[in-house]
Design an enzyme around this catalytic site. Structure first.
Site, mmCIF file in Angstrom:
data_model
loop_
_atom_site.group_PDB
_atom_site.id
_atom_site.type_symbol
_atom_site.label_atom_id
_atom_site.label_comp_id
_atom_site.label_asym_id
_atom_site.label_seq_id
_atom_site.Cartn_x
_atom_site.Cartn_y
_atom_site.Cartn_z
ATOM 1 N N LYS A 154 0.870 -1.280 0.133
ATOM 2 C CA LYS A 154 0.061 -0.157 0.191
ATOM 3 C C LYS A 154 0.941 1.125 -0.119
ATOM 4 C CE LYS A 154 -3.963 1.681 2.804
ATOM 5 N NZ LYS A 154 -4.742 1.392 3.831
ATOM 6 N N SER A 183 -9.451 0.929 2.737
ATOM 7 C CA SER A 183 -8.712 1.792 1.852
ATOM 8 C C SER A 183 -7.686 0.960 1.293
ATOM 9 C CB SER A 183 -8.201 2.904 2.743
ATOM 10 O OG SER A 183 -7.410 2.457 3.821
ATOM 11 N N SER A 199 -9.841 -1.280 6.924
ATOM 12 C CA SER A 199 -9.167 -1.033 5.952
ATOM 13 C C SER A 199 -8.487 -2.328 5.164
ATOM 14 C CB SER A 199 -8.041 0.186 5.735
ATOM 15 O OG SER A 199 -8.620 1.219 5.839
#
Lengths: 62, 456
Positions: free
Chosen positions: B76, B152, B176
């Site tokens: 990420k 996310s 997330s």
């Protein structure tokens, strides 16, 4: 006499001034909507009485 | 890629395939197929090929290599990668200096032989559940590209589900990892809070942030977690003897029937009928919202004063509102968290493992990104964490497990996922349960290009 919306905006701008933040006009609708949503969560959380010996838990300790 | 991390490491360690070949194949697939999914933000081509060549030379020399030798992975875009500016899914940090070293968990994976090949898309500053990013685009769900991947950590989940990467790293503050893992039908772990180091990870909500892995199989997920954590987990002898219960009440509202059916099957597998209703879940979720908004807002306040219009508008307006929250509410939320957490931990005197849905249903469509909650239509971006967010307050480890493919009219063939929750530090119970469910065909969903989930 102020409308509710004008009052909300006035409160918002005053809160922003207290933390030395200027909210751009373009952001006002979005910030207002989010502030209203957060107010529902504030109401929910503050309605609950917690014992005096329940301190804030800023960190996690298993 | 379409091979598990375990299989790739075995072929590389035993000289059946070079690390360079693995990395080149992966980079080529990412380069050509990413336009369909928008899960990659940057390829780490030069670095990855150099690492692969170094690893191949060590293997040729007979030097020992790690358990993840030659396994490509993505991170990420909030993990520091040496020599690169950490974007956190924004353009606001573009003026920052490049990171001087990799994030701590990335260093551990590299030490185990894994090779980072890409940074992956996310909601700006991890503030959202949809991976709709004004700067880097919307990540699409590989199971149906008209649908959200969730967020996310959406780029991480989508890259694994698409079979582009065998594993990826994400972060989980309010869900997330668990939300996108569920919507893309891959395995994901939110570890015990505080267990894995956050050094070199761009923060969102210091009180709730964790980092963890995604993988296509539960065996791969455990292998990667063990490398991140620095040691192997203790085995559980009698998995079928674990006390399993389902979370009821809040966690059954507005839930897709196919998801309830999957939970029923799992409960029956363990011979359990136990259902537990947590008290004050709505306030737990409200507290998580307030803590997140306040800490996130405060973190960004200096930049919101200077460059508010450089932010993704959806993130900016939430951060500004959060920055102005009164301390009475935020302190009360943290006090509530203490109270709620104590109650959650006491539950584990009665049970070993809890199960609950990860999201109310399958991935919403991108052009209709809403959910129905309590009879109201609400935004998916803010509400997909309905079932994950309250549990973040407890600090327990949570495994996000995909239910197997099922023909269900209610889901249009889209996948569903569940949360498996254990007491703090009991990740070994989660993996033991995950593996036994995978073996029994009650959990696990093949990533694209891979015929069957692991049965080991």
């Amino acid at each position: 006499m102020q409308s509710d919306t004008e009052q909300d905006t006035g409160d918002l701008l005053a809160a922003a001034r207290r933390i030395r933040l200027t909210i751009p006009d373009a952001c006002l609708p979005g910030v207002t909507a989010n502030t209203r949503l957060l107010q529902t969560y504030i109401d929910l959380v503050l309605e609950l009485d917690l014992p005096d010996d329940c301190p804030p838990a800023y960190e996690y300790a298993p | 890629m379409s091979l598990t991390a375990v299989a790739i490491a075995n072929t590389v360690r035993f000289g059946l395939r070079s690390a360079r070949e693995v990395v080149e194949t992966t980079l080529e697939a990412l380069g050509t197929r990413n336009q369909t999914y928008h899960c990659v933000t940057r390829l780490l081509t030069e670095r990855a090929l150099h690492m692969a060549d170094t690893l191949d030379a060590r293997i040729a020399h007979g030097d020992p290599v790690g358990v993840l030798a030659g396994v490509p992975f993505g991170v990420k875009d909030l993990f520091d990668m040496e020599g690169m500016v950490t974007t956190a899914g924004s353009v606001v940090l573009n003026g920052n200096p490049p990171a001087t070293q990799d994030a701590a968990v990335v260093q551990r994976l590299v030490a185990a032989g894994a090779i980072p090949v890409a940074t992956l898309n996310m909601d700006e500053f991890a503030y959202g559940f949809s991976t709709e990013n004004a700067h880097y685009g919307t990540t699409r769900n590989p199971r149906n590209t008209d649908c959200l991947a969730g967020g996310s950590s959406g780029g991480s989940a989508a890259s694994v589900a698409a079979g582009l990467l065998p594993f990826a790293l994400g972060s989980d503050t309010n869900g997330s990892i668990r939300v996108p893992a569920s919507l893309c039908s891959v395995w994901g772990l939110r570890p015990t809070q505080g267990l894995l180091p956050l050094d070199g990870v761009y923060p969102f909500v210091a009180s709730l942030d964790t980092v963890g892995p995604f993988a296509g199989t539960v065996t791969d997920l455990q292998r990667v977690f063990e490398a991140m954590n620095g040691h192997a987990l203790e085995e559980i002898e009698d998995v079928r003897g674990l006390r399993v219960a389902r979370l009821g009440g809040w966690f059954l509202q507005d839930v897709d029937p196919a998801l309830l059916d999957g939970l029923d099957r799992i409960l029956a597998f363990f011979g359990s009928h136990k259902e537990i209703e947590l008290a004050e879940v709505a306030r737990a979720r409200a507290s998580a919202f307030l803590i997140s908004a306040a800490e996130g807002g405060n973190l960004h306040l200096p930049r919101l004063r200077k460059v508010p219009m450089d932010y993704d508008p959806a993130t900016r307006d939430r951060l500004i509102a959060g920055a102005m929250l009164p301390s009475a509410a935020v302190i009360q939320a943290h006090r509530f968290r203490n109270w709620f957490r104590t109650g959650l931990h006491e539950l584990f005197e009665q049970v070993d493992v809890l199960i609950a849905p990860a999201t109310p249903g399958p991935a919403p469509r991108i052009d209709q990104a809403t959910l129905s909650v309590g009879g109201r239509t609400v935004s998916a971006r803010a509400n997909l964490g309905l079932f994950t967010q309250p549990l973040s307050l407890g600090g327990m480890p949570v495994l996000s497990a995909p239910l197997p493919p099922a023909a269900s009219a209610s889901t249009n063939g889209m996948p569903l996922g569940i949360q498996i929750i254990a007491a703090p530090g009991k990740e070994n119970m989660l993996f033991a349960i995950g593996k036994v469910l995978s073996h029994a065909g009650l959990a696990g969903y093949p990533v694209l290009g891979m015929p069957v989930p692991d049965k080991d």
